[in-house]
Design a protein around this motif. Sequence first.
Motif, mmCIF file in Angstrom:
data_model
loop_
_atom_site.group_PDB
_atom_site.id
_atom_site.type_symbol
_atom_site.label_atom_id
_atom_site.label_comp_id
_atom_site.label_asym_id
_atom_site.label_seq_id
_atom_site.Cartn_x
_atom_site.Cartn_y
_atom_site.Cartn_z
ATOM 1 N N MET A 1 0.853 -1.203 0.000
ATOM 2 C CA MET A 1 0.000 0.000 0.000
ATOM 3 C C MET A 1 0.891 1.255 0.000
ATOM 4 N N THR A 2 0.583 2.166 -0.905
ATOM 5 C CA THR A 2 1.390 3.382 -0.995
ATOM 6 C C THR A 2 0.717 4.514 -0.229
ATOM 7 N N THR A 3 1.513 5.222 0.547
ATOM 8 C CA THR A 3 1.027 6.410 1.242
ATOM 9 C C THR A 3 1.584 7.644 0.546
ATOM 10 N N ILE A 4 0.704 8.602 0.318
ATOM 11 C CA ILE A 4 1.145 9.870 -0.259
ATOM 12 C C ILE A 4 1.132 10.920 0.852
ATOM 13 N N GLY A 5 2.271 11.515 1.089
ATOM 14 C CA GLY A 5 2.383 12.609 2.053
ATOM 15 C C GLY A 5 2.208 13.932 1.336
ATOM 16 N N LEU A 6 1.534 14.853 1.963
ATOM 17 C CA LEU A 6 1.348 16.169 1.350
ATOM 18 C C LEU A 6 1.858 17.246 2.290
ATOM 19 N N ILE A 7 2.787 18.034 1.801
ATOM 20 C CA ILE A 7 3.271 19.202 2.541
ATOM 21 C C ILE A 7 2.624 20.394 1.875
ATOM 22 N N GLY A 8 1.577 20.889 2.517
ATOM 23 C CA GLY A 8 0.691 21.881 1.926
ATOM 24 C C GLY A 8 -0.644 21.223 1.642
ATOM 25 N N ALA A 9 -1.705 21.841 2.159
ATOM 26 C CA ALA A 9 -3.057 21.284 1.997
ATOM 27 C C ALA A 9 -4.020 22.389 1.589
ATOM 28 N N GLY A 10 -3.528 23.265 0.716
ATOM 29 C CA GLY A 10 -4.375 24.357 0.220
ATOM 30 C C GLY A 10 -5.114 23.922 -1.040
ATOM 31 N N ILE A 12 -4.171 23.138 -4.136
ATOM 32 C CA ILE A 12 -3.651 21.971 -4.854
ATOM 33 C C ILE A 12 -3.512 20.770 -3.911
ATOM 34 N N GLY A 13 -2.982 20.987 -2.725
ATOM 35 C CA GLY A 13 -2.773 19.867 -1.806
ATOM 36 C C GLY A 13 -4.076 19.153 -1.474
ATOM 37 N N SER A 14 -5.129 19.917 -1.218
ATOM 38 C CA SER A 14 -6.405 19.274 -0.857
ATOM 39 C C SER A 14 -6.974 18.509 -2.050
ATOM 40 N N GLN A 15 -6.803 19.050 -3.241
ATOM 41 C CA GLN A 15 -7.315 18.361 -4.432
ATOM 42 C C GLN A 15 -6.523 17.087 -4.725
ATOM 43 N N LEU A 16 -5.213 17.142 -4.565
ATOM 44 C CA LEU A 16 -4.422 15.924 -4.782
ATOM 45 C C LEU A 16 -4.743 14.889 -3.711
ATOM 46 N N ALA A 17 -5.033 15.335 -2.504
ATOM 47 C CA ALA A 17 -5.445 14.393 -1.451
ATOM 48 C C ALA A 17 -6.762 13.724 -1.840
ATOM 49 N N ARG A 18 -7.699 14.489 -2.375
ATOM 50 C CA ARG A 18 -8.994 13.900 -2.811
ATOM 51 C C ARG A 18 -8.759 12.861 -3.906
ATOM 52 N N LEU A 19 -7.925 13.223 -4.887
ATOM 53 C CA LEU A 19 -7.647 12.277 -5.979
ATOM 54 C C LEU A 19 -6.972 11.019 -5.451
#
Length: 215
Positions: A1-10, A12-19
């Motif tokens: 299982m791959t985990t994606i870390g996001l530094i920044g959740a504005g 773009i970050g929130s949209q990439l988290a949704r995807l």
Amino acid sequence: MTTIGLIGAGHIGSQLARLAVAHGYDVVISNSRGPETLSALVGELGPKARAASATDAAKAGDIVVVTVPLKSYRQVPVAPLAGKVVIDTNNYYPQRDGHIPELDDESTTTSELLQAHLPTSKVVKAFNHIYAAELTTHGQPAGSKNRRALVIAGDDPSAKATVAKLLDEFGFDAVDAGPLKEGWRIQRDTPGYGPRRNAEELRKDLQAAKRYRDQ
Ligand SMILES: NC(=O)c1ccc[n+]([C@@H]2O[C@H](COP(=O)([O-])OP(=O)(O)OC[C@H]3O[C@@H](n4cnc5c(N)ncnc54)[C@H](OP(=O)(O)O)[C@@H]3O)[C@@H](O)[C@H]2O)c1
């Protein structure tokens, strides 16, 4: 299982988290103000998401996205990103970021700055030229006619392959602009920056791009 870390959740970050969550990944999101300020987004994303400090998001991610205003790139934690694929979405807006002389004189590019800050990470430029809202609305399955394409650039071929695969899963073709130093071809004010383009159109845009000094 791959985990994606996001530094920044504005934006773009929130949209990439949704995807990422929609495509089965676990995500660890972070911002500058602390995990407690991200409870609404974590609630929306559901059980595959949690919030953490930037350092912990960097540690947790198999792939980590840096999506902060460029002026903050030196605050990105270095040690926990050693050896990892780091996706860089950042763009340079002097009115927001202040003037950065080596970008003003075009002696480097935004993603090369991040790579210099993260010397042992494998930085791949991606997602920098699509409006945040379109990330969740413009994706289409592989093979769709006139599928939207997004640029990648990077110095590590295997890291680029990893990011190209992620783009494909998220609904986009990948167009390889070459090494990080070619990333200027998709910077602000170039033909490919912003509009919806398929792969063939985007390749033409990259060729037609001009340095700021030649515009
Ligand atoms: N918006 C777009 O459509 C778009 C499209 C492509 C590329 N980009 C580029 O992508 C980058 C991010 O853009 P955005 O629109 O998503 O920005 P944004 O909405 O302003 O969000 C920036 C995020 O970065 C966080 N942040 C700032 N400093 C940080 C630090 N030191 N450590 C951890 N997190 C930090 C902020 O947290 P706090 O809120 O807690 O400060 C916020 O969550 C920019 O370089 C932008 O030019 C934007």
